[in-house]
Design a protein around this motif. Structure first.
Motif, PDB file in Angstrom:
ATOM      1  N   ARG A 215      -0.617   8.241  -2.594  1.00 54.49           N
ATOM      2  CA  ARG A 215      -1.630   7.196  -2.478  1.00 54.49           C
ATOM      3  C   ARG A 215      -2.899   7.725  -1.836  1.00 54.49           C
ATOM      4  NH1 ARG A 215      -3.823   4.501   1.196  1.00 54.49           N
ATOM      5  NH2 ARG A 215      -2.499   5.459   2.793  1.00 54.49           N
ATOM      6  N   ASP A 219      -6.593   7.933  -3.615  1.00 50.53           N
ATOM      7  CA  ASP A 219      -7.793   7.329  -3.033  1.00 50.53           C
ATOM      8  C   ASP A 219      -8.914   8.351  -2.881  1.00 50.53           C
ATOM      9  OD1 ASP A 219      -6.553   4.920  -2.929  1.00 50.53           O
ATOM     10  OD2 ASP A 219      -6.275   4.883  -0.748  1.00 50.53           O
ATOM     11  N   ARG A 277      -4.937  -1.125 -12.921  1.00 49.46           N
ATOM     12  CA  ARG A 277      -6.030  -1.116 -11.948  1.00 49.46           C
ATOM     13  C   ARG A 277      -6.049  -2.413 -11.135  1.00 49.46           C
ATOM     14  NH1 ARG A 277      -7.626   3.828 -10.577  1.00 49.46           N
ATOM     15  NH2 ARG A 277      -8.376   5.051 -12.342  1.00 49.46           N
ATOM     16  N   GLN A 280      -3.511  -2.303  -8.567  1.00 44.17           N
ATOM     17  CA  GLN A 280      -4.003  -1.485  -7.457  1.00 44.17           C
ATOM     18  C   GLN A 280      -4.935  -2.292  -6.556  1.00 44.17           C
ATOM     19  OE1 GLN A 280      -6.174   1.948  -8.801  1.00 44.17           O
ATOM     20  NE2 GLN A 280      -6.375   2.831  -6.750  1.00 44.17           N
ATOM     21  N   ASN A 284      -4.067  -3.126  -2.618  1.00 44.39           N
ATOM     22  CA  ASN A 284      -4.967  -2.762  -1.520  1.00 44.39           C
ATOM     23  C   ASN A 284      -5.342  -3.975  -0.673  1.00 44.39           C
ATOM     24  OD1 ASN A 284      -4.890  -0.136  -2.377  1.00 44.39           O
ATOM     25  ND2 ASN A 284      -7.001  -0.043  -3.074  1.00 44.39           N
TER      26      ASN A 284
END
Length: 393
Positions: A215, A219, A277, A280, A284
């Protein structure tokens, strides 16, 4: 003629006095230009104006100070601002613009627009005699603008250097934790007498550490991609965002088994979107809500299908984010303080890239993201995604 101004009937208005008299109108005119800069689109008027009024008043004050030719020449030749200027309004402006994601080109453009706004107002004002637009007046004003710009750029550059150093320090800290877990688990697995239960625990620890490092690397790669101008790739196809929300919740529940989550979905949630996406994005936001919210209260995820868009919300309770700090919350390497803190503080356990990546992915969908935070309603992130692929970024 500027609102509120009157012809001077032959009485010349000194340039510095003119700036002080019309400072609010000049700042409003300058704000119109600043609003066109990419990094300013989501900023409030208060954050956008920042220290512009104080900068202009400081320049006007310094224009009234008597200086000899030698003192003025020495001031013009001084490239590096003095130590005391590190706390000036212009210096603070540079620091906050760096925090808000402005680049140096945009910072220069702001000061160029400020200079142009003042001169335009000066020439448009009725009753100002031509002799007042003397070379000396203009030189003194330009000297003030250049001094303010130098202070702002110097502080901006120092903030960039500090962010880079902190970035490397936090990166080392983040990698050290999972690497230590892998190393310890490897030593445990090397023991011949290790029980099956202990072996399974060590294997699970390695998997968790590997996912954490993966991860972090992801990022970093996506942050680097955006800084190189490529942006985060988004492939939009017709999909149902309901299962996307469920998958994101299932993943976060596994990491925080003691945290309570509430999910609400209604309406048609189909849209042209990049499902991985968007998962994701939600992961987050959920991770951020757990880390910064009240662990005793539930984190809420809602998904509503409206006529032309799908609205996603992630909400948590806890200490609210101060209004003046909200403009920087989506910038990398910064973490907005809570109500008891005065400074922007970089998280000691995270690079602070999660919300930045969230914003970039949402923008890649031609969507919008907003955050509201208060003691009563908690902190709520709201994403609006257009249904149609034709509305692409």
């Amino acid at each position: 003629m500027i609102a509120g101004s009157t012809p001077l009937a032959g009485r010349p208005m000194i340039f510095s006095t003119f700036i002080q008299t019309h400072v609010d109108a000049i700042v409003a005119d300058w704000e119109t230009f600043a609003r066109t800069l990419p990094s300013a689109r989501t900023m409030s008027a208060l954050a956008l104006r920042d220290h512009s009024r104080e900068i202009l008043l400081t320049i006007a004050h310094e224009m009234d100070m008597p200086l000899s030719r030698q003192e003025r020449a020495s001031q013009a030749e001084t490239i590096v601002p003095s130590v005391g200027s590190a706390t000036s309004a212009a210096a603070e402006h540079g620091a906050l613009r760096q925090l808000a994601g402005f680049d140096l080109v945009q910072l220069f453009a702001e000061f160029r627009a400020m200079r142009a706004s003042v001169m335009a107002f000066w020439h448009r004002t009725e009753g100002v005699s031509a002799e007042l637009t003397s070379i000396d007046n203009i030189i003194r004003f330009n000297e003030g603008i250049d001094k303010a710009l130098a202070e702002s750029v110097e502080r901006y550059s120092s903030e960039v250097a500090a962010s880079r150093d902190m970035f490397l320090a936090v990166l080392g800290h983040d990698l050290r934790g999972p690497l230590a877990g892998i190393d310890m688990s490897a030593m445990m697995l090397a023991k011949a007498t290790l029980s099956d239960a202990a072996r399974q625990q060590s294997a699970a620890r390695i998997r968790r550490a590997s996912k954490e490092m993966s991860r972090l690397i992801t990022d970093l790669l996506e942050y680097t991609r955006t800084r190189l101008g490529a942006g985060i790739p988004v492939e939009r196809i017709l999909c149902d965002l309901g299962p996307v929300c469920e998958d994101a919740l299932e993943a976060i529940r596994a990491g925080y088994p003691d945290q309570q989550f509430v999910q609400r979905m209604s309406g048609d949630l189909t849209a042209f979107a990049d499902a991985p996406r968007m998962q994701q994005v939600l992961a987050n936001l959920l991770n951020n809500a757990v880390q910064h919210g009240d662990r005793q209260s539930a984190v809420t995820v809602t998904a509503d299908g409206e006529l032309n868009e799908v609205v996603l919300k992630v909400a948590n309770t806890g200490e609210p984010i101060p209004p003046e700090s909200l403009f920087a919350i989506f910038e990398p390497l910064v973490q907005a303080p809570n109500a008891d803190s005065q400074d922007h503080v970089l998280s000691k356990t995270s690079l602070g890239l999660g919300l930045f990546i969230v914003r970039e992915i949402v923008l890649g969908h031609a969507g919008t993201i907003e955050v509201h935070s208060s003691a009563d309603a908690g902190t709520v992130f709201t994403i609006r995604l257009p249904r149609e692929a034709a509305t692409s970024a």
